[in-house]
Write an enzyme that holds these catalytic residues in place. Structure first.
Site, PDB file in Angstrom:
ATOM      1  N   GLY A  10       0.697  -0.884   0.540  1.00 46.72           N
ATOM      2  CA  GLY A  10       0.197  -0.076  -0.050  1.00 46.72           C
ATOM      3  C   GLY A  10       1.485   1.599   0.123  1.00 46.72           C
ATOM      4  O   GLY A  10       0.209   2.407  -0.109  1.00 46.72           O
ATOM      5  N   VAL A  11       2.117   1.440  -0.272  1.00 41.95           N
ATOM      6  CA  VAL A  11       2.471   2.566   0.119  1.00 41.95           C
ATOM      7  C   VAL A  11       3.621   2.704  -1.425  1.00 41.95           C
ATOM      8  O   VAL A  11       3.656   2.228  -2.154  1.00 41.95           O
ATOM      9  CB  VAL A  11       4.354   1.616   0.771  1.00 41.95           C
ATOM     10  CG1 VAL A  11       5.737   3.163   0.454  1.00 41.95           C
ATOM     11  CG2 VAL A  11       4.651   1.676   2.786  1.00 41.95           C
ATOM     12  N   PRO A  14       7.042   7.004  -6.233  1.00 44.34           N
ATOM     13  CA  PRO A  14       7.552   7.464  -7.839  1.00 44.34           C
ATOM     14  C   PRO A  14       7.331   6.600  -8.639  1.00 44.34           C
ATOM     15  O   PRO A  14       8.806   5.795  -8.547  1.00 44.34           O
ATOM     16  CB  PRO A  14       8.327   8.575  -7.407  1.00 44.34           C
ATOM     17  CG  PRO A  14       8.414   8.588  -6.152  1.00 44.34           C
ATOM     18  CD  PRO A  14       8.279   7.521  -5.714  1.00 44.34           C
ATOM     19  N   ALA A  15       7.259   7.224  -9.939  1.00 45.39           N
ATOM     20  CA  ALA A  15       7.134   6.179 -10.651  1.00 45.39           C
ATOM     21  C   ALA A  15       8.016   6.114 -11.168  1.00 45.39           C
ATOM     22  O   ALA A  15       9.099   5.676 -12.521  1.00 45.39           O
ATOM     23  CB  ALA A  15       6.380   6.485 -12.150  1.00 45.39           C
ATOM     24  N   LEU A  16       8.958   6.951 -11.010  1.00 46.11           N
ATOM     25  CA  LEU A  16      10.333   7.560 -11.807  1.00 46.11           C
ATOM     26  C   LEU A  16      10.961   8.198 -10.340  1.00 46.11           C
ATOM     27  O   LEU A  16      10.809   8.772 -10.300  1.00 46.11           O
ATOM     28  CB  LEU A  16      10.289   9.018 -13.524  1.00 46.11           C
ATOM     29  CG  LEU A  16      11.530   9.352 -13.849  1.00 46.11           C
ATOM     30  CD1 LEU A  16      11.718   8.062 -14.651  1.00 46.11           C
ATOM     31  CD2 LEU A  16      11.717  10.102 -14.628  1.00 46.11           C
ATOM     32  N   GLY A  17      12.519   7.352 -10.550  1.00 46.82           N
ATOM     33  CA  GLY A  17      13.506   7.796  -9.453  1.00 46.82           C
ATOM     34  C   GLY A  17      15.058   8.833  -9.766  1.00 46.82           C
ATOM     35  O   GLY A  17      14.607   8.831 -11.323  1.00 46.82           O
ATOM     36  N   GLY A  19      19.437   7.323  -9.562  1.00 43.07           N
ATOM     37  CA  GLY A  19      19.876   7.099  -9.584  1.00 43.07           C
ATOM     38  C   GLY A  19      21.753   7.549  -8.661  1.00 43.07           C
ATOM     39  O   GLY A  19      21.582   7.686  -9.735  1.00 43.07           O
ATOM     40  N   TYR A  49      27.585   1.984  -2.860  1.00 40.66           N
ATOM     41  CA  TYR A  49      27.798   3.098  -3.797  1.00 40.66           C
ATOM     42  C   TYR A  49      28.849   3.798  -2.815  1.00 40.66           C
ATOM     43  O   TYR A  49      29.342   4.834  -3.517  1.00 40.66           O
ATOM     44  CB  TYR A  49      27.198   3.485  -4.233  1.00 40.66           C
ATOM     45  CG  TYR A  49      26.163   2.901  -5.355  1.00 40.66           C
ATOM     46  CD1 TYR A  49      26.076   1.260  -5.376  1.00 40.66           C
ATOM     47  CD2 TYR A  49      24.473   3.718  -5.307  1.00 40.66           C
ATOM     48  CE1 TYR A  49      24.501   0.837  -6.245  1.00 40.66           C
ATOM     49  CE2 TYR A  49      23.562   2.661  -6.146  1.00 40.66           C
ATOM     50  CZ  TYR A  49      24.064   1.723  -6.278  1.00 40.66           C
ATOM     51  OH  TYR A  49      23.255   0.292  -7.443  1.00 40.66           O
ATOM     52  N   LYS A  74      20.227   0.176  -0.507  1.00 46.93           N
ATOM     53  CA  LYS A  74      20.579  -1.562  -0.444  1.00 46.93           C
ATOM     54  C   LYS A  74      21.793  -2.008   0.492  1.00 46.93           C
ATOM     55  O   LYS A  74      22.863  -1.370   0.516  1.00 46.93           O
ATOM     56  CB  LYS A  74      21.010  -2.147  -1.730  1.00 46.93           C
ATOM     57  CG  LYS A  74      20.303  -0.889  -2.568  1.00 46.93           C
ATOM     58  CD  LYS A  74      20.412  -1.670  -4.210  1.00 46.93           C
ATOM     59  CE  LYS A  74      19.881  -0.534  -5.039  1.00 46.93           C
ATOM     60  NZ  LYS A  74      20.501   0.642  -5.865  1.00 46.93           N
ATOM     61  N   HIS A 107      20.767  -6.347  -2.031  1.00 45.74           N
ATOM     62  CA  HIS A 107      21.227  -6.217  -3.207  1.00 45.74           C
ATOM     63  C   HIS A 107      21.402  -7.102  -4.257  1.00 45.74           C
ATOM     64  O   HIS A 107      21.660  -6.817  -4.798  1.00 45.74           O
ATOM     65  CB  HIS A 107      22.451  -5.642  -2.864  1.00 45.74           C
ATOM     66  CG  HIS A 107      23.028  -4.247  -3.617  1.00 45.74           C
ATOM     67  ND1 HIS A 107      23.861  -2.499  -3.890  1.00 45.74           N
ATOM     68  CD2 HIS A 107      22.880  -3.950  -5.164  1.00 45.74           C
ATOM     69  CE1 HIS A 107      24.099  -2.276  -4.937  1.00 45.74           C
ATOM     70  NE2 HIS A 107      23.295  -2.514  -5.711  1.00 45.74           N
TER      71      HIS A 107
HETATM   72  P1  NDP Z   1      21.331   4.486 -16.945  1.00 45.77           P
HETATM   73  O1  NDP Z   1      19.956   3.209 -17.688  1.00 45.77           O
HETATM   74  O2  NDP Z   1      20.745   5.286 -15.701  1.00 45.77           O
HETATM   75  O3  NDP Z   1      22.390   5.627 -18.149  1.00 45.77           O
HETATM   76  C1  NDP Z   1      23.054   6.580 -16.528  1.00 45.77           C
HETATM   77  C2  NDP Z   1      24.242   6.606 -17.961  1.00 45.77           C
HETATM   78  O4  NDP Z   1      24.354   7.209 -18.848  1.00 45.77           O
HETATM   79  C3  NDP Z   1      24.813   7.553 -17.366  1.00 45.77           C
HETATM   80  O5  NDP Z   1      26.978   7.374 -17.822  1.00 45.77           O
HETATM   81  C4  NDP Z   1      25.339   8.636 -17.103  1.00 45.77           C
HETATM   82  O6  NDP Z   1      26.567   9.476 -18.224  1.00 45.77           O
HETATM   83  C5  NDP Z   1      24.749   8.839 -18.984  1.00 45.77           C
HETATM   84  N1  NDP Z   1      23.303   9.504 -19.138  1.00 45.77           N
HETATM   85  C6  NDP Z   1      22.423   9.562 -18.430  1.00 45.77           C
HETATM   86  N2  NDP Z   1      21.285  10.117 -18.655  1.00 45.77           N
HETATM   87  C7  NDP Z   1      21.703  10.469 -19.720  1.00 45.77           C
HETATM   88  C8  NDP Z   1      21.138  10.753 -21.722  1.00 45.77           C
HETATM   89  N3  NDP Z   1      19.806  11.772 -20.787  1.00 45.77           N
HETATM   90  N4  NDP Z   1      21.777  10.845 -22.113  1.00 45.77           N
HETATM   91  C9  NDP Z   1      22.610  10.114 -22.850  1.00 45.77           C
HETATM   92  N5  NDP Z   1      23.439   9.119 -21.978  1.00 45.77           N
HETATM   93  C10 NDP Z   1      23.015   9.973 -20.470  1.00 45.77           C
HETATM   94  O7  NDP Z   1      22.647   3.408 -16.389  1.00 45.77           O
HETATM   95  P2  NDP Z   1      23.238   2.998 -14.858  1.00 45.77           P
HETATM   96  O8  NDP Z   1      23.388   1.635 -14.284  1.00 45.77           O
HETATM   97  O9  NDP Z   1      23.849   4.054 -13.670  1.00 45.77           O
HETATM   98  O10 NDP Z   1      21.433   2.767 -13.684  1.00 45.77           O
HETATM   99  C11 NDP Z   1      20.546   3.118 -13.085  1.00 45.77           C
HETATM  100  C12 NDP Z   1      20.483   3.459 -11.751  1.00 45.77           C
HETATM  101  O11 NDP Z   1      20.204   1.779 -11.505  1.00 45.77           O
HETATM  102  C13 NDP Z   1      21.966   3.413 -11.224  1.00 45.77           C
HETATM  103  O12 NDP Z   1      22.574   4.956 -10.367  1.00 45.77           O
HETATM  104  C14 NDP Z   1      21.181   3.064  -9.266  1.00 45.77           C
HETATM  105  O13 NDP Z   1      20.684   3.747  -8.792  1.00 45.77           O
HETATM  106  C15 NDP Z   1      21.063   1.980  -9.741  1.00 45.77           C
HETATM  107  N6  NDP Z   1      21.530   0.801 -10.791  1.00 45.77           N
HETATM  108  C16 NDP Z   1      21.571  -0.465  -9.814  1.00 45.77           C
HETATM  109  C17 NDP Z   1      22.232  -1.762  -9.337  1.00 45.77           C
HETATM  110  C18 NDP Z   1      21.468  -3.092  -8.742  1.00 45.77           C
HETATM  111  O14 NDP Z   1      23.186  -3.954  -8.566  1.00 45.77           O
HETATM  112  N7  NDP Z   1      21.332  -3.001  -8.319  1.00 45.77           N
HETATM  113  C19 NDP Z   1      22.973  -1.520 -10.855  1.00 45.77           C
HETATM  114  C20 NDP Z   1      23.333  -0.689 -11.447  1.00 45.77           C
HETATM  115  C21 NDP Z   1      22.344   0.379 -11.232  1.00 45.77           C
HETATM  116  P3  NDP Z   1      26.462  11.043 -17.150  1.00 45.77           P
HETATM  117  O15 NDP Z   1      25.665  11.158 -15.250  1.00 45.77           O
HETATM  118  O16 NDP Z   1      27.498  11.817 -17.497  1.00 45.77           O
HETATM  119  O17 NDP Z   1      25.465  12.015 -17.897  1.00 45.77           O
END
Ligand code: NDP
Length: 293
Positions: A10-11, A14-17, A19, A49, A74, A107
């Site tokens: 029930g919590v 947001p649909a978009l967060g 990272g 991280y 995590k 994680h």
């Molecule tokens: P994303 O798919 O969010 O892509 C991020 C990469 O794309 C960065 O290199 C960023 O560079 C670049 N980027 C961001 N916005 C744009 C854009 N509009 N146009 C072009 N390039 C863009 O990948 P992540 O792997 O970072 O995943 C997102 C989040 O998911 C992580 O930050 C983390 O919170 C989570 N995660 C969790 C994992 C798990 O094991 N549970 C593993 C990996 C991620 P720049 O910063 O230079 O813009």
């Protein structure tokens, strides 16, 4: 289209967060501040991280009401075990400067030490019962890990945070989650992992189908991928350290993909994982100390 999803307890989430994986600790507060002022209300971090403090600093400096921002973190595998995971909450909440973490998840599964994984999850159940977290879940769990977890514990995970982008969609795993009320959270939602590892020729950002759809909507490839997640009911957490991209990635609520466009993106799945194979994660290969402060 709503900007909020509801977890199985029930919590609302947001649909978009936003990272912060690979965001350097010294840049994290600035990136999170930019995200909060853009309008993001969910920040996804992790003990591993090493930047929870930056998230906490930005949250504090923003002056946001605590219940206005959804904080997710995590537990790293090195802190698995019942007492260890209770202590991991103390470490994370201290760095985040919060009393309550909205969503606290494991994680990774530790397939070779699944008893430790279960004990860690039972600690999450205790934290939930004690009101220290509002929801609990997992990340990178495969169907067999989830099946065992569901058998051996009481609280169905609210989320499974897994790699999902157009090139790696994990449909079976997503469907399993849907059947059990587990929300899929997409990590690398715009396929960052297909480009930041070095080979841009295999990057989702340059995919001709995605680029063509983006042009038709006068949007970017990243925006189209985020829209694709939203329309699939998948929660996404794109990362950037660049304010213009942070804003771009949030500007996805004013257009709609057609069913045909969604089907074309669905068809891009290669079945090739970008991240580590969850089955090979062990303490020996991936263990690392999570500091107290
Ligand atoms: P994303 O798919 O969010 O892509 C991020 C990469 O794309 C960065 O290199 C960023 O560079 C670049 N980027 C961001 N916005 C744009 C854009 N509009 N146009 C072009 N390039 C863009 O990948 P992540 O792997 O970072 O995943 C997102 C989040 O998911 C992580 O930050 C983390 O919170 C989570 N995660 C969790 C994992 C798990 O094991 N549970 C593993 C990996 C991620 P720049 O910063 O230079 O813009």
């Amino acid at each position: 289209m709503t900007n909020t999803l509801t977890l199985n307890n029930g919590v609302d989430i947001p649909a978009l967060g936003f990272g912060v994986f690979q965001t350097p600790p010294a840049e994290t507060a600035e990136a999170v501040a930019a995200a909060l002022s853009t309008g993001y209300r969910l920040i996804d971090t992790a003990a591993a991280y090493a930047n929870e403090r930056g998230v906490g600093d930005a949250l504090k400096a923003s002056g946001s009401a605590r219940d206005d921002v959804f904080i997710e973190s995590k537990v790293w595998i090195s802190d698995y075990g019942y007492d260890e995971t209770l202590h991991a909450f103390e470490k994370s909440s201290r760095k985040l400067h919060v009393d309550v973490i909205d969503l606290f998840i494991l994680h990774q599964a530790l397939p070779g030490a699944f008893d430790k994984t279960i004990a860690a999850y039972k600690a999450l159940e205790t934290l939930l019962a004690d009101g220290k977290v509002r929801a609990i879940g997992v990340s990178n769990f495969m169907i067999d890990h989830l099946t065992t977890l569901l058998d051996e514990t009481d609280v169905v995970p609210a989320v499974n945070q897994i790699e999902v982008h157009p090139y790696f969609q994990q449909r079976d795993l997503q469907d399993f989650g849907t059947r059990h009320g587990i929300l899929t959270q997409a990590w690398s939602p715009i396929g960052g992992i297909t480009s930041y590892r070095g080979d841009d020729s295999k990057s989702t950002f340059n995919d001709p189908v995605i680029v063509e759809i983006a042009q038709a909507h006068e949007k970017s490839a990243a925006q189209v991928m985020l829209r694709w997640h939203i329309q699939h009911g998948v929660q996404a957490i794109p990362k950037s350290v660049k304010p213009a991209r942070i804003a771009e990635n949030f500007d996805v609520f004013d257009f709609e993909l057609t069913p045909d466009e969604i089907a074309r993106i669905d068809a891009l799945d290669t079945g090739v994982r970008g991240g580590p194979e969850p089955e090979v994660v062990t303490l020996e290969t991936f263990g690392r100390d999570i500091p107290e402060d």
